[in-house]
Write a protein that holds these residues in place. Structure first.
Motif, PDB file in Angstrom:
ATOM      1  N   PRO A 107      55.866  63.191   5.641  1.00 31.94           N
ATOM      2  CA  PRO A 107      56.893  63.033   5.180  1.00 31.94           C
ATOM      3  C   PRO A 107      57.382  61.332   4.827  1.00 31.94           C
ATOM      4  O   PRO A 107      56.131  60.875   6.477  1.00 31.94           O
ATOM      5  N   ARG A 108      57.618  61.497   4.969  1.00 29.66           N
ATOM      6  CA  ARG A 108      58.478  59.274   4.615  1.00 29.66           C
ATOM      7  C   ARG A 108      58.552  58.248   6.809  1.00 29.66           C
ATOM      8  O   ARG A 108      57.814  57.865   6.607  1.00 29.66           O
ATOM      9  N   ARG A 109      58.837  59.913   7.323  1.00 32.67           N
ATOM     10  CA  ARG A 109      59.540  59.206   8.539  1.00 32.67           C
ATOM     11  C   ARG A 109      59.288  60.869   9.063  1.00 32.67           C
ATOM     12  O   ARG A 109      59.860  61.224   8.508  1.00 32.67           O
ATOM     13  N   ARG A 110      59.244  60.444  10.070  1.00 34.24           N
ATOM     14  CA  ARG A 110      59.093  62.455  11.115  1.00 34.24           C
ATOM     15  C   ARG A 110      60.354  62.289  11.581  1.00 34.24           C
ATOM     16  O   ARG A 110      61.080  61.739  12.124  1.00 34.24           O
ATOM     17  N   GLN A 111      60.655  63.662  11.522  1.00 29.44           N
ATOM     18  CA  GLN A 111      62.401  64.246  11.839  1.00 29.44           C
ATOM     19  C   GLN A 111      62.461  65.137  12.803  1.00 29.44           C
ATOM     20  O   GLN A 111      61.205  65.928  13.256  1.00 29.44           O
ATOM     21  N   ALA A 112      63.116  65.004  14.007  1.00 30.54           N
ATOM     22  CA  ALA A 112      63.408  65.500  14.726  1.00 30.54           C
ATOM     23  C   ALA A 112      63.447  66.530  14.915  1.00 30.54           C
ATOM     24  O   ALA A 112      64.066  67.153  13.504  1.00 30.54           O
ATOM     25  N   PHE A 113      63.185  67.606  15.123  1.00 25.69           N
ATOM     26  CA  PHE A 113      63.311  69.008  14.979  1.00 25.69           C
ATOM     27  C   PHE A 113      63.911  69.387  16.227  1.00 25.69           C
ATOM     28  O   PHE A 113      64.437  68.934  17.557  1.00 25.69           O
ATOM     29  N   ASP A 114      65.167  70.172  16.478  1.00 26.88           N
ATOM     30  CA  ASP A 114      66.192  70.651  16.384  1.00 26.88           C
ATOM     31  C   ASP A 114      65.569  72.060  17.191  1.00 26.88           C
ATOM     32  O   ASP A 114      66.261  73.270  16.501  1.00 26.88           O
ATOM     33  N   LEU A 115      65.013  71.751  18.285  1.00 25.14           N
ATOM     34  CA  LEU A 115      64.887  73.156  18.606  1.00 25.14           C
ATOM     35  C   LEU A 115      65.677  73.776  19.615  1.00 25.14           C
ATOM     36  O   LEU A 115      66.174  75.194  19.533  1.00 25.14           O
ATOM     37  N   PRO A 116      67.301  73.234  20.203  1.00 23.54           N
ATOM     38  CA  PRO A 116      68.167  73.861  20.466  1.00 23.54           C
ATOM     39  C   PRO A 116      68.514  74.902  19.665  1.00 23.54           C
ATOM     40  O   PRO A 116      69.324  75.962  19.447  1.00 23.54           O
ATOM     41  N   GLY A 117      68.860  74.270  18.127  1.00 26.17           N
ATOM     42  CA  GLY A 117      69.250  75.177  16.505  1.00 26.17           C
ATOM     43  C   GLY A 117      68.915  76.577  16.514  1.00 26.17           C
ATOM     44  O   GLY A 117      69.244  76.899  16.365  1.00 26.17           O
ATOM     45  N   ALA A 118      67.101  75.941  16.896  1.00 15.85           N
ATOM     46  CA  ALA A 118      65.991  76.861  16.093  1.00 15.85           C
ATOM     47  C   ALA A 118      66.382  77.950  16.986  1.00 15.85           C
ATOM     48  O   ALA A 118      66.323  78.981  16.867  1.00 15.85           O
ATOM     49  N   VAL A 119      66.427  77.543  18.463  1.00 11.22           N
ATOM     50  CA  VAL A 119      66.228  79.162  19.333  1.00 11.22           C
ATOM     51  C   VAL A 119      67.902  79.803  19.516  1.00 11.22           C
ATOM     52  O   VAL A 119      67.890  80.569  19.497  1.00 11.22           O
ATOM     53  N   THR A 120      68.928  79.190  19.425  1.00 14.63           N
ATOM     54  CA  THR A 120      69.936  80.053  19.433  1.00 14.63           C
ATOM     55  C   THR A 120      70.959  80.437  17.958  1.00 14.63           C
ATOM     56  O   THR A 120      71.116  81.834  18.523  1.00 14.63           O
ATOM     57  N   ALA A 121      70.149  79.682  17.118  1.00 19.43           N
ATOM     58  CA  ALA A 121      70.405  80.416  16.242  1.00 19.43           C
ATOM     59  C   ALA A 121      69.087  81.834  15.675  1.00 19.43           C
ATOM     60  O   ALA A 121      69.958  82.284  14.863  1.00 19.43           O
ATOM     61  N   THR A 122      68.428  81.864  15.579  1.00 19.46           N
ATOM     62  CA  THR A 122      67.068  82.874  15.809  1.00 19.46           C
ATOM     63  C   THR A 122      67.333  83.547  16.880  1.00 19.46           C
ATOM     64  O   THR A 122      67.791  84.786  16.610  1.00 19.46           O
ATOM     65  N   ALA A 123      67.517  83.696  17.765  1.00 23.98           N
ATOM     66  CA  ALA A 123      68.304  84.836  18.779  1.00 23.98           C
ATOM     67  C   ALA A 123      69.183  84.732  18.432  1.00 23.98           C
ATOM     68  O   ALA A 123      69.898  86.343  18.890  1.00 23.98           O
ATOM     69  N   GLY A 124      70.511  84.173  18.274  1.00 21.81           N
ATOM     70  CA  GLY A 124      71.433  85.138  18.128  1.00 21.81           C
ATOM     71  C   GLY A 124      71.559  85.629  17.082  1.00 21.81           C
ATOM     72  O   GLY A 124      72.293  86.500  16.846  1.00 21.81           O
ATOM     73  N   LEU A 125      70.737  85.366  16.039  1.00 19.78           N
ATOM     74  CA  LEU A 125      70.771  86.373  15.045  1.00 19.78           C
ATOM     75  C   LEU A 125      70.073  87.837  15.220  1.00 19.78           C
ATOM     76  O   LEU A 125      70.485  88.781  14.757  1.00 19.78           O
ATOM     77  N   MET A 126      69.179  87.756  16.252  1.00 14.31           N
ATOM     78  CA  MET A 126      68.426  89.029  16.233  1.00 14.31           C
ATOM     79  C   MET A 126      68.965  89.551  16.843  1.00 14.31           C
ATOM     80  O   MET A 126      68.842  90.612  16.639  1.00 14.31           O
ATOM     81  N   ALA A 127      69.809  89.117  17.968  1.00  9.53           N
ATOM     82  CA  ALA A 127      70.892  89.971  18.778  1.00  9.53           C
ATOM     83  C   ALA A 127      72.250  90.357  17.916  1.00  9.53           C
ATOM     84  O   ALA A 127      72.498  91.944  17.789  1.00  9.53           O
ATOM     85  N   THR A 128      72.374  89.932  16.942  1.00 14.54           N
ATOM     86  CA  THR A 128      73.403  90.656  16.251  1.00 14.54           C
ATOM     87  C   THR A 128      72.807  91.916  15.439  1.00 14.54           C
ATOM     88  O   THR A 128      73.472  92.776  15.124  1.00 14.54           O
ATOM     89  N   VAL A 129      71.610  91.276  14.663  1.00 15.24           N
ATOM     90  CA  VAL A 129      71.021  92.564  13.735  1.00 15.24           C
ATOM     91  C   VAL A 129      71.128  93.856  14.439  1.00 15.24           C
ATOM     92  O   VAL A 129      71.333  94.531  14.156  1.00 15.24           O
ATOM     93  N   TYR A 130      69.831  93.424  15.346  1.00 12.14           N
ATOM     94  CA  TYR A 130      69.808  94.728  16.547  1.00 12.14           C
ATOM     95  C   TYR A 130      71.263  95.262  17.187  1.00 12.14           C
ATOM     96  O   TYR A 130      70.829  96.658  16.919  1.00 12.14           O
ATOM     97  N   GLY A 131      72.234  94.559  17.261  1.00 10.43           N
ATOM     98  CA  GLY A 131      72.927  95.334  17.197  1.00 10.43           C
ATOM     99  C   GLY A 131      73.599  96.209  16.096  1.00 10.43           C
ATOM    100  O   GLY A 131      74.369  97.076  16.948  1.00 10.43           O
ATOM    101  N   ILE A 132      73.844  95.562  15.227  1.00 15.86           N
ATOM    102  CA  ILE A 132      73.879  96.298  14.073  1.00 15.86           C
ATOM    103  C   ILE A 132      73.287  97.668  13.340  1.00 15.86           C
ATOM    104  O   ILE A 132      73.342  98.934  13.330  1.00 15.86           O
ATOM    105  N   ALA A 133      71.803  97.462  13.911  1.00 18.33           N
ATOM    106  CA  ALA A 133      70.968  98.197  13.940  1.00 18.33           C
ATOM    107  C   ALA A 133      71.133  99.509  14.958  1.00 18.33           C
ATOM    108  O   ALA A 133      71.087 100.411  14.652  1.00 18.33           O
ATOM    109  N   ALA A 134      71.638  98.857  15.950  1.00 17.16           N
ATOM    110  CA  ALA A 134      71.175 100.630  17.384  1.00 17.16           C
ATOM    111  C   ALA A 134      72.950 100.362  17.020  1.00 17.16           C
ATOM    112  O   ALA A 134      72.922 102.254  17.534  1.00 17.16           O
TER     113      ALA A 134
END
Length: 480
Positions: free
Chosen positions: A203-230
């Protein structure tokens, strides 16, 4: 398939056949991802007996895969943009292959469920990468439409092929081979990705990684799909389901706040939804997949519990549906650049809706030739063109550095649609049978229940039709 038009317009093509081989690699990966979501379905009774699964735990053989896959798709797409498509593709392929092998030799329920979860993690890395690779490899509109057509056809038909493979493997070999078959296929995929895909550019310049966004999106989607499946097992009002859905809602709301106000390099720049093609196509994909993939579940039960088909007969009965998806998804690519995705989506969804209403009329005296062949073929043809058109629209008008984001969004939307559609149709069917086990209900009552569920699937297709009216009428396939 005539690969010459594809090869002639491949960006940076280093050899005569490179474009076609890259397409083949991406289609193989997509095939494996989708097949592994369905191939185990027919084998569930066999593996449950051998590993002594408790009835309430058996669903997690599939749910572990689906929950982790859906939860990590956005992150997988963004990682491909930030750290390289080839690198993420390879990591996902290795993880997926090894996890499949470990699942095939599992000797207890927990080991199998964990292996399936890691398969989902590998699939979440591969799925966005396959579409991203195609997006940046095929840049000319007609060639891109053909590539997306083949990718969509393979992905759409793989679910039905998985049912057939599952029936054949379970009946003639062992349930374990539904997972062990990933070892030779995965090894071939890893070698092909390593040899055919170009090395990632720095990459031409190193982009910052959005750790809070990654954690909240991943955990939120997993919790939602878990609830739907259960909810299918525990009911919508149970503390487990309500807690999971509440946590998912809170986390996804927090994710939006992080993306809007705090992230320097957001995981999902919210401005992407100002692109009408992307926003509308994802909505169409949600309803379309809710109709199609939940129909796989209901149609399988109709064949086995009402019409008493064997696992192998059930798989063979899916062939016209699978062939319709593949044929339509491939052939419609010739008209998409000229017409744009909207009229194609409208035609496909209308056809699928009519086919589902027709299929819902099948009763205990239904014959394959008279009552099932026609509507299942029409459903395949209708949804085949929808899958291709939504892929084109959902990845249009975005620069190459956001190709992984568009791919991750589309795959996430499809997974959510599959999960929500399955729960809705299962609830509709259970409402007609009092929630009883299908084996304890008269075939006439089951036929009525599954008919109601298929009418619900037709309703999902109708909602997709309404959403398709908002899709731009002309394609926007150039990068800005």
């Amino acid at each position: 398939m005539d690969t010459q038009p594809l090869l002639a317009t491949t960006a940076g093509e280093p050899g005569r056949h490179r474009g076609g081989l890259v397409l083949a690699v991406c289609c193989l990966a997509q095939f494996m991802i989708v097949v592994d979501a369905s191939v185990v379905n027919v084998a569930l009774p066999s593996l449950a007996a051998e590993l002594r699964f408790r009835p309430e735990s058996l669903q997690w053989v599939n749910n572990a895969y689906a929950v982790v896959l859906c939860g990590f798709l956005l992150l997988g797409g963004r990682l491909a943009d930030l750290y390289g498509r080839r690198r993420v593709f390879l990591g996902g392929a290795v993880t997926f292959t090894l996890a499949g092998g470990l699942g095939g030799v599992a000797t207890e329920p927990a080991a199998l469920v964990i292996a399936r979860a890691f398969q989902g993690l590998g699939a979440a890395a591969m799925a966005p990468a396959t579409l991203t690779v195609l997006s940046v490899t095929f840049t000319e509109p007609a060639a891109r439409a053909r590539a997306f057509g083949m990718w969509s056809a393979v992905g759409g038909s793989a679910g039905t092929v998985g049912v057939l493979f599952g029936g054949i493997i379970t009946q003639w070999l062992s349930w374990r081979w539904t997972l062990l078959v990933n070892l030779p296929l995965g090894a071939l995929l890893v070698v092909a990705v390593g040899r055919l895909l170009p090395r990632d550019e720095r990459p031409r310049r190193r982009q910052a990684f959005d750790l809070p966004g990654a954690v909240t999106a991943t955990a939120g989607l997993m919790a939602t799909v878990y609830g739907i499946a259960a909810s299918h097992t525990h009911g919508w009002t149970s503390p487990r389901v309500m807690g999971a859905l509440t946590a998912g809602g809170v986390l996804l709301s927090l994710f939006l706040v992080v993306q809007r106000w705090f992230a320097r390099s957001p995981l999902v720049p919210l401005g992407v939804f100002r692109n009408r093609a992307v926003a509308s196509a994802n909505l169409v994909a949600f309803f379309g997949i809710a109709a199609l993939f939940s129909t796989f579940y209901v149609f399988t039960l109709l064949l086995q519990q009402v019409l008493h088909y064997s696992p192998l007969q059930t798989g063979l009965a899916y062939l016209p549906l699978s062939a319709g998806i593949a044929l339509a998804g491939w052939r419609v690519s010739a008209v998409l650049p000229a017409t744009g995705p909207r009229p194609v989506m409208l035609c496909g969804l209308a056809t699928a809706c009519a086919a589902l209403v027709w299929l819902s009329r099948a009763g205990t005296d239904a014959t394959y030739g008279g009552d099932l062949l026609g509507p299942s073929t029409l459903l395949g043809l209708g949804m085949g063109v929808v899958l291709n058109a939504t892929t084109v629209a959902a990845t249009s008008g975005l620069p190459q550095e956001r190709a992984g984001l568009a791919s991750g969004l589309l795959n996430t939307t499809r997974q959510l649609g599959s999960a929500v559609g399955l729960v809705i149709l299962s609830t509709l069917a259970a409402s007609r049978t009092g929630g009883a086990d299908g084996t304890a209900v008269a075939p006439e009552a089951l036929a009525s229940a599954y008919g109601a569920a298929l009418v619900g699937a037709a309703g999902c297709a109708a909602l997709g039709f309404l959403a398709a009216l908002t899709v731009p009428g002309r394609p926007r396939l150039t990068h800005r």
